[in-house]
Enzyme design. Sequence first.
Site, mmCIF file in Angstrom:
data_model
loop_
_atom_site.group_PDB
_atom_site.id
_atom_site.type_symbol
_atom_site.label_atom_id
_atom_site.label_comp_id
_atom_site.label_asym_id
_atom_site.label_seq_id
_atom_site.Cartn_x
_atom_site.Cartn_y
_atom_site.Cartn_z
ATOM 1 N N LYS A 48 -7.589 -0.930 -15.675
ATOM 2 C CA LYS A 48 -8.000 0.074 -16.655
ATOM 3 C C LYS A 48 -8.286 1.388 -15.919
ATOM 4 C CE LYS A 48 -12.057 0.172 -14.960
ATOM 5 N NZ LYS A 48 -12.384 1.403 -14.216
ATOM 6 N N LEU B 202 -3.783 1.044 -8.637
ATOM 7 C CA LEU B 202 -3.597 2.367 -8.056
ATOM 8 C C LEU B 202 -4.558 3.363 -8.695
ATOM 9 C CD1 LEU B 202 0.308 2.378 -8.064
ATOM 10 C CD2 LEU B 202 -1.243 1.673 -6.217
ATOM 11 N N HIS C 140 -1.155 5.060 -12.974
ATOM 12 C CA HIS C 140 -0.992 3.841 -13.761
ATOM 13 C C HIS C 140 0.246 3.875 -14.653
ATOM 14 C CE1 HIS C 140 -5.476 2.467 -13.419
ATOM 15 N NE2 HIS C 140 -4.857 2.565 -12.256
ATOM 16 N N SER D 68 0.860 -1.179 0.000
ATOM 17 C CA SER D 68 0.000 0.000 0.000
ATOM 18 C C SER D 68 0.895 1.228 0.000
ATOM 19 C CB SER D 68 -0.901 0.014 1.239
ATOM 20 O OG SER D 68 -1.910 -0.956 1.145
ATOM 21 N N ARG D 69 0.282 2.400 -0.075
ATOM 22 C CA ARG D 69 1.094 3.617 -0.066
ATOM 23 C C ARG D 69 1.752 3.763 1.301
ATOM 24 N NH1 ARG D 69 -4.294 5.538 -0.149
ATOM 25 N NH2 ARG D 69 -4.889 6.807 1.657
ATOM 26 N N TYR E 174 5.516 1.054 -2.604
ATOM 27 C CA TYR E 174 5.489 0.421 -3.916
ATOM 28 C C TYR E 174 6.895 0.100 -4.426
ATOM 29 C CZ TYR E 174 0.873 2.693 -3.761
ATOM 30 O OH TYR E 174 -0.375 3.127 -3.392
ATOM 31 N N ASP F 128 -13.678 5.592 -15.538
ATOM 32 C CA ASP F 128 -14.046 4.471 -14.663
ATOM 33 C C ASP F 128 -15.048 3.584 -15.387
ATOM 34 O OD1 ASP F 128 -15.894 3.446 -12.071
ATOM 35 O OD2 ASP F 128 -13.731 3.291 -11.857
ATOM 36 N N ARG G 201 -13.128 7.995 -7.132
ATOM 37 C CA ARG G 201 -13.719 8.295 -8.440
ATOM 38 C C ARG G 201 -14.286 9.706 -8.506
ATOM 39 N NH1 ARG G 201 -15.028 3.115 -6.975
ATOM 40 N NH2 ARG G 201 -14.666 1.414 -8.485
#
Length: 351
Positions: free
Chosen positions: A108, A85, A90, A46-47, A69, A189, A177
């Site tokens: 995606k 992510l 991406h 995770s971050r 990461y 999305d 989102r």
Amino acid sequence: MTPAPTPTPAPAALRWGVLGATSYIATHLMPAIAGTPGCELTAVASRPGRTEQAATAGEPFGAAAHPDYASLLADPAVDAVYIALPNTDHVEWTVRALEAGKHVLVEKPMAMDEKGCARIEAAAEASSRTVMEAFMYRFHPQQARAAELLASGAIGELRVVRASFAFGIETGSGNIRLDPALGGGATWDVGCYAIDVPLFFFGQAPADVSARFSRRPGLGVDTSAVATMDFGRGRSAVVDYSIDYGPRAWYELQGTHGTITVRNAWAMSGEDGVITVLTADGIREETVPAANHYQLQVAHFAEAVRTGASALRVPLADSRRTARVGEALVASAAAGGTAVACGGDESTAPR
């Protein structure tokens, strides 16, 4: 006496790491990786500052938790990574993973513009590693069945594709989102799926697109859209997608002699697919048994890595095309729905 043949050693398992330990990934993708023969889930990250979350997500699979990461990409016990992510990360992390010698399956959209896809393609070529965009819906058997029906001539020549994908997200929910800084919005999305359907079945980019977006008050992202695409020679597509309303998950292939409707295009792994074919001869309905398309996607990717196969179900050319069309839709909406050229390209429609 003829000596017994020497057994062929089993191929080494493909060892996976996951960047992004969200609940969705822990529920759907991690079990798919761990449950695929010849694959192991060995690491999760995770971050920074959320190592505990990574540890919790990876614990059921015996996966080690990394503090960030970059640490996971440096792990020699990882052969391939799944990147889950925010959209804005991406391209950067896909390129970094490829440069670290890892194969990459990336959520995606692979990129929010064609230039980003080109960067990834160059990195994949330089590293001799496999990379693919994770359009899991393409791996559900109902899509193959719809393509088979179309290719059989069941509805004649394909003329119009209609696709719709929508589910509601509440303002103030904290959902990424809704965050423009993280590449939020409906287009990148749910829109990715609805956009991909006509590109997949026509096998090419449209000549041009037109789109109108809606934006919820107080939010800096598009939350609903209606778009049209012109594929030339009397062929077109109409798509709508939204995070304002729903649920809606459906597409229809309109031919010269009938229609093929896929009722639940983005079915979850435990849901049957239902396909309806309507022609002048009447209506018939088919049920496509439930399948874990996340696991089918992982198995396909792992086989491509092992064999060096270039025939990926979601080739890089398709990802570039989807990004190009998404860019054009954004540009069209910004110009009040004016048609924006996409250039079209050679058809690679499913056969």
